[in-house]
Write a protein that holds these residues in place. Sequence first.
Motif, PDB file in Angstrom:
ATOM      1  N   PRO A  82      26.359  42.749  65.867  1.00  0.00           N
ATOM      2  CA  PRO A  82      25.164  42.577  66.701  1.00  0.00           C
ATOM      3  C   PRO A  82      24.476  43.873  67.105  1.00  0.00           C
ATOM      4  CG  PRO A  82      26.970  41.197  67.498  1.00  0.00           C
ATOM      5  CD  PRO A  82      27.541  42.097  66.444  1.00  0.00           C
ATOM      6  N   TRP A  83      25.255  44.932  67.297  1.00  0.00           N
ATOM      7  CA  TRP A  83      24.664  46.140  67.873  1.00  0.00           C
ATOM      8  C   TRP A  83      24.130  47.145  66.852  1.00  0.00           C
ATOM      9  CZ3 TRP A  83      29.603  44.361  69.004  1.00  0.00           C
ATOM     10  CH2 TRP A  83      30.656  44.978  68.328  1.00  0.00           C
ATOM     11  N   GLY A  87      25.181  47.099  60.070  1.00  0.00           N
ATOM     12  CA  GLY A  87      26.636  47.031  60.156  1.00  0.00           C
ATOM     13  C   GLY A  87      27.142  45.622  59.905  1.00  0.00           C
ATOM     14  N   TYR A  88      28.244  45.519  59.151  1.00  0.00           N
ATOM     15  CA  TYR A  88      28.795  44.204  58.804  1.00  0.00           C
ATOM     16  C   TYR A  88      30.317  44.232  58.851  1.00  0.00           C
ATOM     17  CZ  TYR A  88      24.120  43.047  57.228  1.00  0.00           C
ATOM     18  OH  TYR A  88      22.770  42.830  57.194  1.00  0.00           O
ATOM     19  N   VAL A 120      23.898  54.638  68.093  1.00  0.00           N
ATOM     20  CA  VAL A 120      22.919  53.683  68.600  1.00  0.00           C
ATOM     21  C   VAL A 120      22.419  54.133  69.974  1.00  0.00           C
ATOM     22  CG1 VAL A 120      22.609  51.311  69.440  1.00  0.00           C
ATOM     23  CG2 VAL A 120      23.763  51.727  67.259  1.00  0.00           C
ATOM     24  N   LEU A 121      23.336  54.576  70.828  1.00  0.00           N
ATOM     25  CA  LEU A 121      22.956  55.028  72.165  1.00  0.00           C
ATOM     26  C   LEU A 121      22.233  56.373  72.128  1.00  0.00           C
ATOM     27  CD1 LEU A 121      26.127  53.917  74.136  1.00  0.00           C
ATOM     28  CD2 LEU A 121      23.800  53.103  74.506  1.00  0.00           C
ATOM     29  N   LEU A 122      22.570  57.212  71.168  1.00  0.00           N
ATOM     30  CA  LEU A 122      21.862  58.490  71.023  1.00  0.00           C
ATOM     31  C   LEU A 122      20.417  58.250  70.592  1.00  0.00           C
ATOM     32  CD1 LEU A 122      22.502  61.581  71.186  1.00  0.00           C
ATOM     33  CD2 LEU A 122      22.766  61.509  68.699  1.00  0.00           C
ATOM     34  N   SER A 123      20.192  57.207  69.799  1.00  0.00           N
ATOM     35  CA  SER A 123      18.874  56.777  69.360  1.00  0.00           C
ATOM     36  C   SER A 123      18.049  57.934  68.783  1.00  0.00           C
ATOM     37  CB  SER A 123      18.110  56.140  70.536  1.00  0.00           C
ATOM     38  OG  SER A 123      16.913  55.548  70.094  1.00  0.00           O
ATOM     39  N   PRO A 281      23.562  52.616  79.934  1.00  0.00           N
ATOM     40  CA  PRO A 281      23.476  52.261  78.519  1.00  0.00           C
ATOM     41  C   PRO A 281      23.053  50.808  78.312  1.00  0.00           C
ATOM     42  CG  PRO A 281      25.750  52.200  79.225  1.00  0.00           C
ATOM     43  CD  PRO A 281      24.943  52.619  80.420  1.00  0.00           C
ATOM     44  N   GLU A 282      22.376  50.567  77.190  1.00  0.00           N
ATOM     45  CA  GLU A 282      22.024  49.203  76.800  1.00  0.00           C
ATOM     46  C   GLU A 282      22.335  49.034  75.326  1.00  0.00           C
ATOM     47  OE1 GLU A 282      18.211  47.564  77.736  1.00  0.00           O
ATOM     48  OE2 GLU A 282      18.119  48.571  79.686  1.00  0.00           O
ATOM     49  N   VAL A 283      23.203  48.084  75.011  1.00  0.00           N
ATOM     50  CA  VAL A 283      23.567  47.807  73.619  1.00  0.00           C
ATOM     51  C   VAL A 283      23.615  46.291  73.439  1.00  0.00           C
ATOM     52  CG1 VAL A 283      25.237  48.153  71.775  1.00  0.00           C
ATOM     53  CG2 VAL A 283      24.935  49.921  73.505  1.00  0.00           C
TER      54      VAL A 283
END
Length: 329
Positions: A82-83, A87-88, A120-123, A281-283
């Motif tokens: 999901p995040w 990715g699988y 993902v959080l570093l974006s 954080p938002e994921v």
Amino acid sequence: MGSNDIKLSPPRFAMEFGIPEGLIKPEFERRYRELLGDEYETFLSFMAKRPVPSIRVNPMKIDPEWLLSVLRANGWELSQIPWYGYGYRVIRGPERLGNTEWHQLGLYYVQEAASMVPPVLLSPKPGERVLDLAASPGSKATQISEMMLYKGLVVANDVSPERVDSLSSNVQRMGSMNVVVTMFDGRRAPDVLGRESFDKVLLDSPCSSLGEVRRSWGALARWSPRNVEKISRLQVSLAKAAYETLKPGGLMVYSTCTFEPKENEWVVYKLLEIGAVIEEPEVKGLVWRKGLRKWMDWDFGNEMEKCMRIYPQDNDTIGFFIAVLRKPG
């Protein structure tokens, strides 16, 4: 009940969950019962199970939908993480995911699902200057490169020839054209790379690796309070060096694959002392716990609850700790 009153029974847990006898040290059990309370046994049961393997498709080399159709035609069963959109989880597939032609061509990277969260959080955005200070073997550096569409600069560093060899190999295999590989002690980063020279910095720090126990018993065998203290001192030095290289207004992500507060909240606390600010954080689709406000004799303050603790039982992944920090300016 105080920590000295906790009843310990490592042999029973070793038999019940399949953890080799003697690996659960009394101090480990005391500490993690205090940390997790009623969830301790669930935590151990997940630590004893292998995680579902996962891959990260490289959209810069191949049309992801084409690759997914080919993999499924070859008998793979995949479930999207999901995040991270590329990715699988591999529900069914070859035993050795790194031995396929698609892997060798850099069409995917074998990467644990929780490991995809720090980038993902570093974006990172195209055109930015990004530092990955402890980058080997390259999973996050190559993910960052792909998120930047190969535009901008990623400096991927590590400290030894062996680690840099692995890093360089993966950067080349994945075709990460905007990644420059360097080799030096990360504590020297401000002197080597310059102060306030990066828009974003990732420090996925060396750690006691307790979150990796699902893949190998080694970290549990090596664990001791003394080792945690030793690693923590290195982490604080690396974190401060990483923060120095960050431009005012820049973003830093500090992460580890361990649960130890001295390697996690304590390190972030030391960054707050020199001016860093924690961001919430938002994921999407990720279950996580708040960072610890208090632990033993330490009071880290309410801001520490913005840190992210990921336990194995939360998302059926390895364990992680992540903090997102901003340099004011």
